[in-house]
Design an enzyme around this catalytic site. Structure first.
Site, PDB file in Angstrom:
ATOM      1  N   GLU A  85       0.829  -1.219   0.000  1.00  0.00           N
ATOM      2  CA  GLU A  85       0.000   0.000   0.000  1.00  0.00           C
ATOM      3  C   GLU A  85       0.858   1.262   0.000  1.00  0.00           C
ATOM      4  O   GLU A  85       0.528   2.234  -0.667  1.00  0.00           O
ATOM      5  CB  GLU A  85      -0.895   0.032   1.239  1.00  0.00           C
ATOM      6  CG  GLU A  85      -2.047  -0.941   1.211  1.00  0.00           C
ATOM      7  CD  GLU A  85      -2.770  -0.984   2.552  1.00  0.00           C
ATOM      8  OE1 GLU A  85      -2.740   0.023   3.293  1.00  0.00           O
ATOM      9  OE2 GLU A  85      -3.330  -2.042   2.861  1.00  0.00           O
ATOM     10  N   HIS A 141       9.142  -0.942   3.856  1.00  0.00           N
ATOM     11  CA  HIS A 141       8.892  -1.156   5.282  1.00  0.00           C
ATOM     12  C   HIS A 141       8.825  -2.642   5.534  1.00  0.00           C
ATOM     13  O   HIS A 141       8.259  -3.393   4.741  1.00  0.00           O
ATOM     14  CB  HIS A 141       7.615  -0.467   5.754  1.00  0.00           C
ATOM     15  CG  HIS A 141       6.412  -0.732   4.892  1.00  0.00           C
ATOM     16  ND1 HIS A 141       6.235  -0.134   3.662  1.00  0.00           N
ATOM     17  CD2 HIS A 141       5.340  -1.538   5.079  1.00  0.00           C
ATOM     18  CE1 HIS A 141       5.100  -0.549   3.142  1.00  0.00           C
ATOM     19  NE2 HIS A 141       4.535  -1.414   3.962  1.00  0.00           N
TER      20      HIS A 141
HETATM   21  P1  5GP Z   1       1.732  -2.426   3.173  1.00  0.00           P
HETATM   22  O1  5GP Z   1       0.427  -2.993   2.727  1.00  0.00           O
HETATM   23  O2  5GP Z   1       2.197  -1.289   2.292  1.00  0.00           O
HETATM   24  O3  5GP Z   1       2.787  -3.468   3.384  1.00  0.00           O
HETATM   25  O4  5GP Z   1       1.486  -1.836   4.621  1.00  0.00           O
HETATM   26  C1  5GP Z   1       1.286  -0.500   4.900  1.00  0.00           C
HETATM   27  C2  5GP Z   1       1.011  -0.382   6.384  1.00  0.00           C
HETATM   28  O5  5GP Z   1       1.108   0.977   6.741  1.00  0.00           O
HETATM   29  C3  5GP Z   1      -0.382  -0.868   6.798  1.00  0.00           C
HETATM   30  O6  5GP Z   1      -0.246  -1.915   7.757  1.00  0.00           O
HETATM   31  C4  5GP Z   1      -1.039   0.389   7.387  1.00  0.00           C
HETATM   32  O7  5GP Z   1      -1.844   0.113   8.507  1.00  0.00           O
HETATM   33  C5  5GP Z   1       0.152   1.258   7.733  1.00  0.00           C
HETATM   34  N1  5GP Z   1      -0.103   2.690   7.685  1.00  0.00           N
HETATM   35  C6  5GP Z   1      -0.748   3.356   6.673  1.00  0.00           C
HETATM   36  N2  5GP Z   1      -0.787   4.671   6.953  1.00  0.00           N
HETATM   37  C7  5GP Z   1      -0.138   4.819   8.130  1.00  0.00           C
HETATM   38  C8  5GP Z   1       0.152   5.981   8.936  1.00  0.00           C
HETATM   39  O8  5GP Z   1      -0.196   7.123   8.619  1.00  0.00           O
HETATM   40  N3  5GP Z   1       0.821   5.775  10.098  1.00  0.00           N
HETATM   41  C9  5GP Z   1       1.224   4.528  10.487  1.00  0.00           C
HETATM   42  N4  5GP Z   1       1.887   4.429  11.651  1.00  0.00           N
HETATM   43  N5  5GP Z   1       0.975   3.418   9.745  1.00  0.00           N
HETATM   44  C10 5GP Z   1       0.297   3.578   8.594  1.00  0.00           C
END
Ligand code: 5GP
Length: 127
Positions: free
Chosen positions: A105, A110
């Site tokens: 996302e 990360h």
């Molecule tokens: P991905 O799907 O990209 O591996 O995970 C993105 C993660 O970022 C998700 O688990 C989501 O909850 C987290 N996330 C999205 N926006 C924010 C934010 O503004 N602050 C924090 N601390 N986490 C976020």
């Protein structure tokens, strides 16, 4: 190499201090903070401070110092959370999603550290 880094992504804003985060750990090249929507009792995101989209981008383009520091940061956070099996912890799972099929996302590398309960099967396949 054609990795287009979007400096308006949410983690870039966190790194610039434009958006707050619940900081867990910081080093020269890494920042760790709690996920805003935790999927486990411990759900920490560890990001490099440099502009890397995903893990393979980082592995190819980051300096040795960044890679060393980032890898050590992940270990330090696991220690800090008390989840390392070597030290009597109950373990954890690392996840690094990339691209469309990886369902990433936020386009800034990360690693998710998930711990504090049994995390379940490695992958639940959708039909
Ligand atoms: P991905 O799907 O990209 O591996 O995970 C993105 C993660 O970022 C998700 O688990 C989501 O909850 C987290 N996330 C999205 N926006 C924010 C934010 O503004 N602050 C924090 N601390 N986490 C976020």
């Amino acid at each position: 190499m054609t990795y287009a880094y979007d400096d308006q992504n949410i983690f870039a804003k966190i790194l610039r201090g434009e958006i707050p985060c619940a900081k867990v750990y910081e080093s020269d090249h890494a920042l760790a903070f709690s996920d805003i929507a935790p999927k486990a009792p411990h759900h920490v995101l560890v990001i490099p401070k440099g502009p890397y989209v995903c893990y393979d981008h980082f592995a190819r383009a980051a300096s040795d110092a960044e890679i060393l520091d980032y890898t050590r940061a992940i270990g330090a956070v696991c220690l800090q959370l008390g989840v390392t099996p070597e030290d009597g912890g109950d373990g954890y799972r690392l996840i690094a999603n990339a691209g469309r099929d990886g369902v990433q996302e936020v386009p800034h590398l990360h690693v998710h550290i998930l711990a504090g309960r049994n995390i379940g099967p490695m992958v639940v396949m959708r039909p």
